[in-house]
Design an enzyme around this catalytic site. Structure first.
Site, PDB file in Angstrom:
ATOM      1  N   LYS A   1      73.714  15.590  16.570  1.00  0.00           N
ATOM      2  CA  LYS A   1      73.908  16.796  17.363  1.00  0.00           C
ATOM      3  C   LYS A   1      75.407  17.052  17.442  1.00  0.00           C
ATOM      4  O   LYS A   1      76.138  16.263  18.038  1.00  0.00           O
ATOM      5  CB  LYS A   1      73.323  16.621  18.773  1.00  0.00           C
ATOM      6  CG  LYS A   1      73.733  17.737  19.728  1.00  0.00           C
ATOM      7  CD  LYS A   1      73.072  17.588  21.088  1.00  0.00           C
ATOM      8  CE  LYS A   1      73.779  18.439  22.129  1.00  0.00           C
ATOM      9  NZ  LYS A   1      73.125  18.386  23.447  1.00  0.00           N
TER      10      LYS A   1
ATOM     11  N   GLY B   1      74.370  21.198  32.282  1.00  0.00           N
ATOM     12  CA  GLY B   1      74.213  20.596  33.603  1.00  0.00           C
ATOM     13  C   GLY B   1      74.229  21.569  34.763  1.00  0.00           C
ATOM     14  O   GLY B   1      74.124  21.155  35.912  1.00  0.00           O
TER      15      GLY B   1
ATOM     16  N   ALA C   1      70.745  22.966  26.811  1.00  0.00           N
ATOM     17  CA  ALA C   1      71.724  23.025  27.894  1.00  0.00           C
ATOM     18  C   ALA C   1      71.477  24.146  28.898  1.00  0.00           C
ATOM     19  O   ALA C   1      71.116  25.260  28.529  1.00  0.00           O
ATOM     20  CB  ALA C   1      73.156  23.169  27.350  1.00  0.00           C
ATOM     21  N   GLY C   2      71.662  23.800  30.154  1.00  0.00           N
ATOM     22  CA  GLY C   2      71.672  24.770  31.227  1.00  0.00           C
ATOM     23  C   GLY C   2      70.332  25.044  31.877  1.00  0.00           C
ATOM     24  O   GLY C   2      70.268  25.731  32.890  1.00  0.00           O
TER      25      GLY C   2
ATOM     26  N   ASN D   1      68.113  17.439  29.529  1.00  0.00           N
ATOM     27  CA  ASN D   1      68.454  16.110  30.041  1.00  0.00           C
ATOM     28  C   ASN D   1      68.578  16.163  31.561  1.00  0.00           C
ATOM     29  O   ASN D   1      67.700  15.717  32.279  1.00  0.00           O
ATOM     30  CB  ASN D   1      69.759  15.602  29.403  1.00  0.00           C
ATOM     31  CG  ASN D   1      70.057  14.159  29.785  1.00  0.00           C
ATOM     32  OD1 ASN D   1      69.486  13.587  30.708  1.00  0.00           O
ATOM     33  ND2 ASN D   1      70.958  13.541  29.069  1.00  0.00           N
ATOM     34  N   THR D   2      69.652  16.811  32.046  1.00  0.00           N
ATOM     35  CA  THR D   2      69.915  16.815  33.489  1.00  0.00           C
ATOM     36  C   THR D   2      68.736  17.324  34.332  1.00  0.00           C
ATOM     37  O   THR D   2      68.411  16.707  35.348  1.00  0.00           O
ATOM     38  CB  THR D   2      71.184  17.640  33.784  1.00  0.00           C
ATOM     39  OG1 THR D   2      72.227  17.155  32.931  1.00  0.00           O
ATOM     40  CG2 THR D   2      71.608  17.497  35.226  1.00  0.00           C
TER      41      THR D   2
END
Lengths: 287, 280
Positions: free
Chosen positions: B102, B163, B189-190, B211-212
């Site tokens: 990535k 995040g 992301a986001g 992830n987050t």
């Protein structure tokens, strides 16, 4: 009572090498010649017979003041009140043997390459055997680990290590010159017509080498490097030795030297030099 | 968006799941493993970091995942330019866990926005070195096209900064990217919750990377499952074809046979009932 750190010459039994003489006779001669730690190694006898021999060896070694180790069998070692047990790579793990033997008895491990040595040390072994240095009749199938392993072990292993495998009075000086300070012999002693004299000669080489060796590695031999961004000084000569110094030799880490990845297989051959920038990295959680 | 095959294929590899899961910031390795199970993810992401020279413990995340059939997608986080990203990618490949990477080049400390030029440069170089490159990129359709042309195995536009949990800030662009792309589009992301995952899939994404929002949810395992279900729901919804948006209402219940007469549209509905319904 002797400690493992004081021991310099290790003799392992091998009754097939002296069919005409008894185990105790040969081992006593070895001890009188200077062996300060002996091992009962007998892959053939049933356990009851093994215990009988172990008890007799314990008797002998107690009388002569040497350490006594039993090969492979913690239960025999306990039953015979031996000082410890010696394990091969396929025997019980150190932790299991430690559970059975408690903190005070010795556990030794045979190792054939530096990562095994580091693993044994980390697992809590008291000493290791390092070899085979030369091809040997005792372990005919195993390729020799060669003197380079002895040099690596001398730099990277902190617990006592005994160089083993094909060592005899004719090559002992080479092994000691490679960095060993302790030797282990099997056939060269117990297969000799005069085990006492064979031990005396080996012991002589060990003691002379010890006397002539400088007390610590000289500062000139240490290189100043940057490892993971930190300025360090190291006696390591190769990347493998450097990895071993940080207990990384057996871990899943990747190394970079001066911006170039170094494949793990070349770690023993890649030198570390003054001013090098080394990175050791691994996978951590991330998105 | 890829044609409506049931399986997502990236870099020639058929994947069991359209959810890519990150491995950072979980409360514990056990929770991470459970969340991974609940998510059904096949591709998991990692970072490459220096080993702690003072620690004797093996803290590698792989220790907790050794027994699983997974595709490993290490990221180049921590790289500020293409050069550094390529170095990290080479280190990752040397670990012997495959050649996926990535590309993540975030130069701005507060936004962590990907640097478009360096990301493109790194992708070109990594593809030339035989990597399966999945660049994390801004939500720019032209940039995603350029990355695709550079040989990216998939493009991974962000919904919003890493995040933040702000969701999809530019659905219009993301929709464009999904419509134009000839390689899989993974929204990365986001994202904040399962609703964002469903929306991403409805926009035409082929998968999402989170992830987050999972790791820092109050219950990461439940959120992992929610994400999995949302992806399935969002994808089905996309394939089913949503209705067009309209200004005015259309009754769901057919007018024929109704008990009372329809209100007069010209009257705007007001008082019509009173007139027709006759009240007092």
């Amino acid at each position: 009572m002797r400690t493992i750190h004081e021991c310099k010459l290790y003799v392992v039994s091998g009754e097939n090498y002296h069919p005409d003489r008894g185990l105790l006779e040969v081992m006593e001669a070895a001890i009188r010649g200077g062996a300060d730690i002996v091992q009962l190694r007998d892959k053939a006898s049933p356990k009851r017979e093994l215990l009988r021999k172990a008890r007799a060896m314990r008797e002998l070694t107690r009388r002569l003041g040497t350490l006594f180790i039993v090969n492979d069998h913690p239960d025999i070692a306990l039953a015979a009140e031996a000082d410890g047990v010696h394990l091969g790579q396929d025997d019980l793990p150190v932790a299991s043997a430690r559970q059975m033997l408690g903190p005070d008895r010795l556990i030794g491990v045979s190792t054939h390459a530096l990562p095994q040595a580091i693993a044994a040390e980390r697992a809590g072994a008291d000493y290791i055997g390092a070899g085979p240095v030369y091809p040997t009749g005792t372990k005919p199938d195993r390729p020799a680990a060669t003197l380079s392993y002895i040099s690596e072990a001398a730099r990277a292993v902190r617990i006592p290590f005994f160089a083993i495998g094909g060592i005899h009075p004719g090559n002992a000086e080479d092994v000691l010159a490679a960095g060993a300070s302790r030797l282990c012999a099997v056939s060269a002693v117990v297969g000799s017509p005069d085990p006492e004299e064979a031990c005396r000669r080996l012991r002589g080489y060990i003691d002379r080498r010890q006397a002539s060796r400088p007390p610590s590695p000289s500062a000139a031999a240490r290189a100043r490097l940057t490892v993971n961004g930190r300025a360090v000084e190291t006696p390591a000569a190769t990347l493998l030795e450097l990895a071993a110094e940080y207990r990384l030799a057996d871990r899943r880490v990747v190394a970079e030297r001066n911006g170039e990845v170094v494949p793990r297989a070349s770690w023993p051959d890649v030198p570390v030099r003054e001013g090098d920038r080394i990175e050791f990295v691994h996978f951590v959680g991330g998105g | 968006m890829q044609a409506s095959t049931n399986r997502l294929v990236v870099g020639g590899k058929p994947l069991r799941s359209r959810l890519f899961l990150g491995t950072g910031r979980y409360p514990s390795p056990t929770v991470m493993r459970q969340a991974l199970d609940a998510s059904g993810a096949h591709v998991i992401t990692f970072a490459i970091r220096r080993v702690n020279l003072d620690g004797v413990e093996d803290d590698s995340v792989l220790r907790h995942l050794a027994d699983r059939d997974l595709v490993f997608l290490p990221n180049t986080s921590g790289a500020a330019d293409a050069e550094e990203a390529v170095r990290i990618a080479r280190l990752a490949r040397e670990a012997g866990l495959g050649d996926w990477i990535k590309v993540e080049i975030s130069a701005h400390p507060r936004s962590l926005m990907p640097d478009p030029l360096e990301t493109l440069r790194a992708t070109e170089r990594l593809v030339a070195e035989g990597f399966v490159a999945l660049p994390y990129t801004s939500d720019d359709p032209m940039l995603c096209k350029r990355l695709e042309e550079a040989g990216a195995a998939a493009v991974m536009p962000g919904g919003s900064p890493i995040g933040t949990g702000l969701g999809l800030l530019n659905p219009y662009n993301l929709g464009w990217i999904a419509e134009e792309a000839k390689v899989p589009v993974i929204i990365d992301a986001g994202l904040g919750s399962a609703a964002d995952a469903a929306q991403a899939m409805e926009l035409g994404a082929d998968g999402i990377l989170v992830n987050t929002p999972v790791a820092r949810a109050r219950d990461p395992v439940a959120m992992a499952r929610a994400m999995m279900l949302a992806i399935e729901a969002g994808r089905l919804s996309r394939l089913a074809g949503r209705i067009p948006r309209k200004r005015y209402a259309t009754a769901s219940s057919a007018p024929e046979g109704r008990l009372f007469a329809a209100p007069d549209a010209a009257a705007g509905g007001r008082h019509a009932g009173a007139v027709e319904g006759g009240g007092r």
